[in-house]
Design a protein around this motif. Structure first.
Motif, short mmCIF file in Angstrom:
data_model
loop_
_atom_site.label_atom_id
_atom_site.label_comp_id
_atom_site.label_asym_id
_atom_site.label_seq_id
_atom_site.Cartn_x
_atom_site.Cartn_y
_atom_site.Cartn_z
N ASN A 141 0.82 -1.21 0.00
CA ASN A 141 0.00 0.00 0.00
C ASN A 141 0.86 1.26 0.00
OD1 ASN A 141 -2.48 -1.35 0.06
ND2 ASN A 141 -2.41 -1.57 2.29
N ILE A 173 -3.51 5.32 -1.43
CA ILE A 173 -3.77 5.92 -2.75
C ILE A 173 -3.40 4.98 -3.92
CG2 ILE A 173 -3.54 8.30 -1.96
CD1 ILE A 173 -0.65 8.26 -2.98
N LYS A 174 -2.64 3.91 -3.61
CA LYS A 174 -2.24 2.98 -4.66
C LYS A 174 -1.72 1.69 -4.02
CE LYS A 174 0.39 2.95 -9.02
NZ LYS A 174 -0.78 2.91 -9.92
N THR A 175 -1.87 0.56 -4.70
CA THR A 175 -1.33 -0.73 -4.24
C THR A 175 -0.39 -1.27 -5.30
OG1 THR A 175 -3.34 -1.20 -2.99
CG2 THR A 175 -1.88 -3.06 -3.46
N LEU A 176 0.81 -1.64 -4.88
CA LEU A 176 1.84 -2.08 -5.82
C LEU A 176 2.09 -3.58 -5.70
CD1 LEU A 176 4.45 0.77 -5.21
CD2 LEU A 176 2.59 0.72 -6.88
N THR A 186 7.56 -4.25 -8.52
CA THR A 186 7.29 -2.93 -9.11
C THR A 186 8.45 -1.99 -8.76
OG1 THR A 186 4.91 -3.23 -8.90
CG2 THR A 186 5.70 -0.97 -9.18
N LYS A 217 2.11 9.18 -9.31
CA LYS A 217 1.74 9.19 -7.90
C LYS A 217 2.95 9.34 -6.99
CE LYS A 217 -2.74 8.13 -8.38
NZ LYS A 217 -3.86 8.94 -7.86
#
Length: 367
Positions: free
Chosen positions: A45, A57-60, A64, A83
């Motif tokens: 996260n 705000i984003k999940t990697l 990655t 982001k």
């Protein structure tokens, strides 16, 4: 005096605050951005701040690649795409470049030590077969795959891959094979030759002759003949020692031979029984045994009148429990004096060895 001290204290406190600010700034920022990758998780996260209390705000996903711009405690400020946010530093690791193993065998010679070796389209045993090369063939190694397989020119203008486990690597064609290597029709083949009985297990005994002794003499003659035709031979015993059936099979399993051959001498129950006999146990051994049995006629009949009896099935431990094909050869009947006088000779043992060897050569030419 009191005012002066008060002023000094204020200056000191201000100095401490400046140092604290500088230290915090130094800890919270990296000197330069660093490329990292996500490790140890497939869902990292990215949050708006350096705490689990901030919004995701984003999940990697694992591996990655992100850019770390600064750190704050156990959190990294990162940028991925458009982001920017914070992620736990323990799930970020360095990007390491794969270490390339230098190919040291290119340009050297690969000399085949197996009886036959398949050439494949790619460096895999499941790849389509292009050709077969044989013992003694030598090729310049054109390249080496990551799994070790060699690319060779097996025919003018034709290229393919062979396993790197079935040959010798040398700088030149000369002296590729160990000293004393015999090139013959059985080169690259391995056989286990089993002298039946031994030690406390004498086997049959007639007219002062023990079967265990005849078996060992016959096995040694066979060993020498096979070696003279290029084969490698592993003996279950070379002396008069006791050996269990299980141990004989264990020797075969550890050797992984092309075939297992057990040497014995027989005793008749009916007077009509006479001559040499070949036995098989597994279905896959029937054709193999027939090849060896048929090849005995010419050399044996040339030096004796010992007849061919038959080749047939018999449930034998050394064949049944053995994962490799084999046969058990009964050289003749010991309790018939006229037959024993012939089978207990060097010329007869050599005739049997020649026949078995010729049978092996014929079989492995086809199979």
């Amino acid at each position: 005096m009191l005012l002066k001290n008060k002023k000094l204290i204020q200056i000191f406190i201000a100095f401490i605050l400046v140092l604290s600010t500088l230290a915090t700034t130094n800890i919270g920022a990296s000197a330069k951005s660093t490329k990292l990758k996500v490790i140890n998780t497939n869902s990292l996260n990215v949050r708006t701040g350096p705490s689990v209390n901030y919004k995701v705000i984003k999940t990697l996903k694992r591996n990655t690649v992100v850019t770390q711009t600064s750190t704050k405690g156990n959190w990294s400020k990162i940028k991925v795409g458009s982001k920017t946010g914070y992620a736990s530093s323990k799930y970020l690791g360095k990007i390491t470049k794969p270490v390339s193993n230098p190919v040291t065998n290119v340009g050297k010679y690969y000399s085949v030590s197996a009886a036959t070796l398949n050439v494949r389209k790619t460096s895999s045993a499941t790849s389509s077969k292009l050709a077969t090369v044989k013992f003694g063939d030598q090729f310049i190694i054109k390249s080496q795959a990551s799994n070790g397989w060699f690319k060779i020119e097996y025919k003018k203008g034709k290229f393919g891959y062979v396993s790197n486990h079935y040959g010798y690597i040398t700088k030149s064609k000369e002296n590729a094979y160990p000293a004393g290597t015999i090139f013959g029709p059985l080169s690259g083949r391995t056989f286990v030759v089993d002298a039946g009985h031994g030690g406390a297990q004498a086997g049959a005994q007639y007219y002062g002759v023990k079967e265990k002794d005849l078996n060992l003499k016959g096995a040694k003659t066979l060993q020498k003949t096979l070696v003279n035709n290029g084969a490698k031979v592993v003996m279950t015993r070379t002396t008069d020692k006791t050996l269990t059936l299980e141990k004989r099979v264990a020797i075969s399993k550890s050797t992984k031979p092309d075939a297992f051959i057990s040497v014995h001498h027989n005793v008749y129950n009916k007077k009509s029984e006479e001559g040499y006999l070949a036995l098989y146990t597994k279905k896959a051994e029937k054709t193999f045994t027939k090849y060896l049995f048929d090849a005995l006629d010419r050399p044996v009949s040339a030096i004796s009148d010992v007849p061919a009896e038959e080749y047939r099935y018999q449930n034998l431990h050394v064949l049944r429990e053995n994962p490799y094909i084999g046969t058990l050869m009964e050289y003749g009947y010991m309790n018939r004096k006229s037959e024993l006088d012939q089978i207990n000779t060097n010329s007869y043992r050599q005739a049997m060895a020649d026949g078995i060897t010729n049978g092996l050569i014929a079989y492995f030419k086809k199979y």
